[in-house]
Design a protein around this motif. Sequence first.
Motif, PDB file in Angstrom:
ATOM      1  N   LYS A   2      49.255  47.596  39.475  1.00 35.14           N
ATOM      2  CA  LYS A   2      48.092  47.808  38.629  1.00 35.14           C
ATOM      3  C   LYS A   2      47.203  48.912  39.204  1.00 35.14           C
ATOM      4  O   LYS A   2      46.989  48.989  40.406  1.00 35.14           O
ATOM      5  N   ILE A   4      43.868  50.603  40.221  1.00 32.06           N
ATOM      6  CA  ILE A   4      42.538  50.143  40.633  1.00 32.06           C
ATOM      7  C   ILE A   4      41.537  51.244  40.332  1.00 32.06           C
ATOM      8  O   ILE A   4      41.681  52.374  40.796  1.00 32.06           O
ATOM      9  N   GLY A 169      39.215  37.827  32.088  1.00 32.41           N
ATOM     10  CA  GLY A 169      38.778  39.150  32.543  1.00 32.41           C
ATOM     11  C   GLY A 169      37.409  39.568  32.060  1.00 32.41           C
ATOM     12  O   GLY A 169      37.037  40.729  32.201  1.00 32.41           O
ATOM     13  N   THR A 203      39.017  43.452  33.763  1.00 36.66           N
ATOM     14  CA  THR A 203      40.325  44.069  33.562  1.00 36.66           C
ATOM     15  C   THR A 203      40.333  44.747  32.208  1.00 36.66           C
ATOM     16  O   THR A 203      39.700  44.280  31.263  1.00 36.66           O
ATOM     17  N   ARG A 207      45.637  47.438  31.861  1.00 32.68           N
ATOM     18  CA  ARG A 207      45.930  46.617  33.043  1.00 32.68           C
ATOM     19  C   ARG A 207      45.269  47.143  34.314  1.00 32.68           C
ATOM     20  O   ARG A 207      45.562  46.667  35.414  1.00 32.68           O
ATOM     21  N   ILE A 209      42.139  47.516  36.940  1.00 31.85           N
ATOM     22  CA  ILE A 209      41.247  46.474  37.452  1.00 31.85           C
ATOM     23  C   ILE A 209      39.934  47.101  37.904  1.00 31.85           C
ATOM     24  O   ILE A 209      39.923  48.095  38.633  1.00 31.85           O
ATOM     25  N   THR A 211      36.595  47.435  40.077  1.00 33.45           N
ATOM     26  CA  THR A 211      36.134  47.069  41.415  1.00 33.45           C
ATOM     27  C   THR A 211      34.614  46.985  41.471  1.00 33.45           C
ATOM     28  O   THR A 211      34.057  46.557  42.477  1.00 33.45           O
ATOM     29  N   THR A 239      38.419  36.955  39.112  1.00 29.83           N
ATOM     30  CA  THR A 239      38.742  38.378  39.024  1.00 29.83           C
ATOM     31  C   THR A 239      38.939  38.934  40.438  1.00 29.83           C
ATOM     32  O   THR A 239      38.915  38.199  41.417  1.00 29.83           O
ATOM     33  N   LYS A 240      39.054  40.256  40.525  1.00 28.96           N
ATOM     34  CA  LYS A 240      39.133  40.927  41.819  1.00 28.96           C
ATOM     35  C   LYS A 240      37.754  41.409  42.293  1.00 28.96           C
ATOM     36  O   LYS A 240      37.633  42.008  43.361  1.00 28.96           O
TER      37      LYS A 240
END
Length: 270
Positions: A2, A4, A169, A203, A207, A209, A211, A239-240
């Motif tokens: 994915k 970033i 997301g 997201t 796809r 992501i 930050t 999530t991230k």
Amino acid sequence: MKQIIKFFFIFIPAITFAQDLKYSEKELQQKLDSIKTEANLLFSHENASWHASDLANTNPKLRENMGSYLTYQSKDIIKTVFLNKDQSKIIAEYDFKNDQKSPVKESFTQRELDSTESTLKNIHSVVIPQLSDPKYEVALPQGYSLNLILIPFKENYKIYLISGTSQSGIIPFGNDYLFVSDNKGKIISNQKIHSRLVPAQATMGDRSIATMVTHSHLKTNPFISATDICTFKLYAPLTKLEEFSIYSPALGTYMKYNYKKDSIEIVKKP
């Protein structure tokens, strides 16, 4: 793999950099500490409500007779109790400590409501019908819910409404409200914290992501809000993301919150 990316969700009014408010470093820190304390109190209640509801809904026998629930603090414990359908008895209790996902105690013994629970139930029953009054402009966008958090406040009660969603997301910032009621449940003040729903995408369709996400506040709401932080703490672990920021046109600065550090930082740019 994915992709970033650093993603900013920004809604900034036309005039953004006028610095109308002045705070000393000490005053600003005190304000931010107060906001963080309130945010963590909101989170402790909603975290308990989330996980207790998930547990209760996995119990078929309990689910059959389950009505509404109440979440409240008792010393260092946050309790979520479920009432039966006619609201006359407590049929399940989950006790949480230190914002854990798993309760430190569960009870499924049917019992009477204690005095605290009876008071909270009555406040709920009086407050909720008032929220439909058009003067409060409470909105419910499609695909979102409103979750009520009730907290004692001096001789009165604070009633927060924060947005929720089951959409993957999405962090549902905005469309949040603060009401204060008297000890009988009559609303005596109200505030719409954000002007509208400000959903942030963690997201994207390709796809990738995020930050970092950020949004802007109106000049009438110059600080990061307790509801911003509470909402982020609820959804960020899905999530991230570890941090988000808000831009304050009134102060001409950004405020960045990191949920793993539980810290608010003043930055020129996140």
